[in-house]
Design an enzyme around this catalytic site. Structure first.
Site, short mmCIF file in Angstrom:
data_model
loop_
_atom_site.label_atom_id
_atom_site.label_comp_id
_atom_site.label_asym_id
_atom_site.label_seq_id
_atom_site.Cartn_x
_atom_site.Cartn_y
_atom_site.Cartn_z
N SER A 14 31.30 47.43 80.56
CA SER A 14 32.74 47.32 80.82
C SER A 14 33.10 46.12 81.68
O SER A 14 34.29 45.85 81.87
CB SER A 14 33.25 48.60 81.49
OG SER A 14 32.61 48.82 82.72
N LYS A 59 38.61 54.67 87.26
CA LYS A 59 38.64 53.25 87.62
C LYS A 59 40.01 52.86 88.17
O LYS A 59 40.11 52.12 89.16
CB LYS A 59 38.29 52.40 86.41
CG LYS A 59 36.84 52.56 85.96
CD LYS A 59 36.57 51.74 84.71
CE LYS A 59 35.12 51.89 84.25
NZ LYS A 59 34.84 51.10 83.03
#
Length: 819
Positions: free
Chosen positions: A683, A726
């Site tokens: 990511s 996140k």
């Protein structure tokens, strides 16, 4: 007229042969024989009629039915029939005395019995001191052997003492000893007196060792039996004395007490039979025996387990919702799932279904959810921590054959609960390990499977125990370490971290009151403002849960308690202005602006087992040979993402206005700070590409921006996982703008509304969009349609103008078929 019976006469110089199955006749000895076969009967009758001796030899194979000359040994003993008795069934019983040893030279007749020419074999005796010594040793050994045989007549010992001829002694000892037929035949065939005596001494020594060992074993057994009989006699006397005095036998009283407990335990039929069987064994074992305590402990466990004891479920959906709201703030989806679970159980009148597993970072309330479920149902609650368990016996228990054996944690938890339908919280199930002692996760498969746990068998109890009515709830921080078969038996419910507003409400409703009471303070003595709580949340804690927040609030109240103890009239109101007096200087800062102020630095987002956070990625270039250096304890996947980002930007170097040999003459170094922490995952691909593009163009990245997404060689941005965690981590770090993959737009619904309202979210599909938002202007163009459809596009720099020349993709060759 009847035929006249013929008489068979044994020729002179020959002897009739009588085969023996396994008996060996020695000279100067007498043996009884039973003659049952016709040839032998005829031989015995003829020998008696003519007054002649017979030759007795042993068969090579005792199973031979009709022996011939080839089936018998050639060396035997000449014997004289002393007595004979005919039995009504036609057989003969006789007594034969041995005279001398002979050897068959040749057979002269086979029917009706065997007759052979023979030669006598005398004994070879050399008189010397060694022979005398061996004779005396043989006699003493034989007398010692007789001392261990109480059934042997005493006359044999006297007879051995009176024998002076060494040959007679060897034959006598060999005839009375327990020897194999082969050993007897070998002694008979040995004509040297010294060698025969040496062989017999060896055989006698072996027999004596066996007899001595058997005598020792018999003596030990006899001694133990006498001891037990004496104890039994004394106990019977003691019992009679106690009955006479009106006293109660302690062991009998204990037996009666255990029997009453077994009757009251309401055990299943097969379990009760096993308990009664063990109780009967216990009554026959002395209290001083180690086996007594083993059986007694086992029975204590059986009577303590809740075989048929259960609490009545009180499932009130409205009340259950009130309890969940009272114990936990927000967590609406999790509460709804729990209410659905309870509602289905109420309608079916039985709580069945998948095992609930709460997964989330530490401090978000996973364990307390299990306590709330138990309180809402009116059930007992037991917590079972399996973190760090590596021994399968911790789950299933040890077998009773081991010293100090005990049941596993499941059975012990059921004993502590006292009911067969508690709410059992299996905490930290993701931290169960495995080694040479077994795999505890595999042992949990049977426990957590509703189709199997109705007959769960603990190794110690070794009886089926019903766990089907237990409501199991599991907790974990991460799913990666849980085995797929175990994960398949559970319904995963994700718990994300809390926002600042949620933490503030949790602190106001629960934590402040709890810590004030825990430190002995009253509300009038210590108060803490909402702004001060926000200061603790932002400046002194940065976590997904509220565990450290509660700890810091407790620190504030402890310091206030100390001052009140010194001055009872002291009162405190904690505000942001005086928070530093209680907790010191702030520990966390929103340093994104400072860290991203330099060229070649971008902000990414990560997701760990303890919640979300941000990470800074730095890129720089230096003269070199085109190497790519990666540091910061990066995993293989993250390294590949960095290589993909460099390859993409290198393929677009013309649009970045770079020299054609720039990448060939420069080394690129990518570093992810906090190098002591391992990092991995795809990511961070667009974050690395942005940091490299910032370094190549000299444009700084927007300091209020963080991003996440996987990059491909064609510049596409692929979706990632853990967007909510996140985003919450970025929010805690002061980030206000998020770049994320467009295919993750559906995950925005999981993010709390107060976070969505205070942040800007930019969905992207291509890396050119990422660079445009991060650097403030478009530095590369989107991937052309031709490239997306399979045509490679190579930028060419000519006279400062970048032109794009489409190059058709390579045509695939047809596969070669192997014959």
């Amino acid at each position: 007229m009847p035929a006249k019976k013929t008489t068979q006469i044994i020729p002179a110089g020959t002897i009739g042969i009588l085969p023996l199955q396994e008996a060996v006749l020695f000279p100067n000895t007498v043996i009884p024989l039973a003659v049952v076969k016709k040839p032998g009967i005829a031989l015995v009758e003829e020998a008696l009629r003519e007054g002649k001796p017979i030759g007795l030899t042993v068969l090579k194979d005792r199973e031979t039915e009709n022996p011939g000359p080839e089936d018998i040994h050639r060396i035997g003993t000449i014997g004289v029939i002393q007595k004979m008795l005919k039995v009504p069934d036609g057989t003969i019983r006789c007594i034969v005395a041995g005279q001398s040893v002979f050897k068959i030279e040749e057979f002269v007749q086979r029917d009706p019995y065997m007759v052979a020419a023979y030669t006598e074999l005398p004994d070879v005796t050399v008189d010397n001191e060694e022979l005398v010594a061996m004779q005396r040793n043989l006699g003493s050994l034989f007398q010692k052997l007789l001392s261990y045989l109480p059934q042997a007549p005493r006359e044999m010992e006297m007879e051995v003492q009176n024998i002076t001829d060494p040959n007679v002694l060897t034959y006598f000892v060999a005839s009375t000893m327990r020897l194999e037929t082969a050993d007897r035949q070998a002694l008979l065939e040995e004509r040297s007196t010294a060698k025969r005596m040496r062989k017999l001494t060896l055989l006698l020594t072996k027999e004596l060792e066996v007899v001595e060992l058997g005598h020792k074993i018999q003596s030990d057994i006899q001694r133990e039996m006498e001891k037990n009989q004496r104890e039994f006699y004394l106990r019977q006397q003691l019992r009679a004395i106690q009955e006479e005095l009106g006293e109660v036998d302690p062991q009998q009283s204990e037996m009666n007490e255990l029997r009453q407990k077994i009757d009251e335990a309401q055990m299943p039929e097969d379990v009760k039979k096993a308990a009664d069987r063990e109780l009967d064994r216990l009554s026959k074992v002395p209290q001083a025996s180690p086996e007594y305590s083993v059986i007694r402990t086992y029975l204590d466990w059986l009577v303590q387990l809740p075989w048929n004891t259960a609490t009545t479920d009180d499932i009130d959906i409205k009340k259950a919702r009130e309890i969940l709201d009272e114990d936990h703030y927000d967590l609406e989806k999790i509460k709804d799932r729990i209410i659905e679970y309870l509602a289905v159980g109420k309608l079916k009148n039985k709580l069945t279904g998948p095992i609930l597993c709460f997964v989330g970072p530490p401090g978000v309330g996973k364990t307390s959810l299990g306590q709330s479920i138990a309180r809402a149902m009116g059930r007992k609650f037991v917590r079972l921590s399996v973190g760090g368990v590596r021994d399968e016996a911790e789950i299933r228990g040890h077998r009773r054959t081991y010293i100090g054996a005990m049941p596993g944690t499941i059975v012990r938890a059921m004993r502590d609960a006292g009911t067969k339908n508690p709410v059992m919280m299996i905490d930290e199930i993701d931290k169960v390990g495995s080694d040479y002692r077994g795999d505890p996760q595999s042992a949990l498969l049977e426990v957590l499977d509703p189709e199997q746990n109705s007959t769960f068998r603990d190794h110690y109890i070794d009886l089926p125990f019903d766990l089907s009515q237990v409501l199991f709830v599991c907790t974990a921080n991460s799913l990666d370490t849980i085995s797929p078969p175990l994960r398949d038996r559970m319904e995963i419910i994700q718990l994300s971290g809390y926002t600042e507003l949620e933490k503030l409400q949790i602190a106001k409703r629960y934590l402040v009151k709890k810590q004030r009471t825990a430190n002995g303070l009253k509300e009038t003595q210590a108060q803490i403002s909402d702004a001060a709580v926000r200061g603790i949340i932002n400046d002194h804690t940065r976590e997904a849960g509220v565990r450290n927040l509660e700890r810091e609030i407790g620190t504030v109240f402890r310091k206030i308690a100390r001052k009140i103890a010194e001055n009872p009239r002291y009162k405190a109101r904690v505000k942001p202005e005086n928070l530093v007096d209680f907790l010191g200087k702030p520990r966390f800062f929103n340093e994104a602006k400072k860290r991203v102020a330099s060229i070649g630095v971008s902000t990414g987002m990560v997701w760990t087992a303890v919640g979300g956070d941000i990470v800074f990625i730095e890129a720089t270039a230096m003269p070199g040979t085109g190497k790519l250096v990666l540091t910061g304890q990066l995993g293989d996947v993250m390294k590949e993402s960095a290589q993909a980002a460099v390859s993409f930007l290198r393929s677009r170097s013309g649009e970045l206005d770079l020299a054609e040999d720039y990448f060939a003459k420069h080394d690129i170094h990518i570093h992810v700070p906090a190098g002591a922490t391992p990092k991995d995952g795809p990511s961070a691909g667009i974050t690395m590409a942005t940091a490299i593009a910032s370094m190549l163009t000299g444009i700084t990245v927007d300091p209020n921006l963080a991003m996440t997404g996987e990059i491909t060689l064609t510049g596409q941005v692929l979706p990632i996982g853990g967007l909510k965690e996140k985003v919450l981590g970025a929010k805690r770090a002061g980030i206000t703008k998020i770049i994320f993959p467009k295919r993750n737009e559906m995950d925005l619904d999981d993010i709390p509304k107060e976070v969505r309202d205070t942040m800007t979210f930019v969905p992207v599909e291509e890396i050119s969009e990422v660079l445009q938002h991060a650097l403030g202007k478009r530095i590369i163009t989107p991937v052309p349609l031709a490239a997306a459809s399979g045509t490679n596009v190579v930028p060419i720099r000519r006279n400062g103008v970048v032109k794009r020349t489409p190059r058709p993709a390579e045509r695939r060759r047809p596969p070669v078929r192997k014959r």
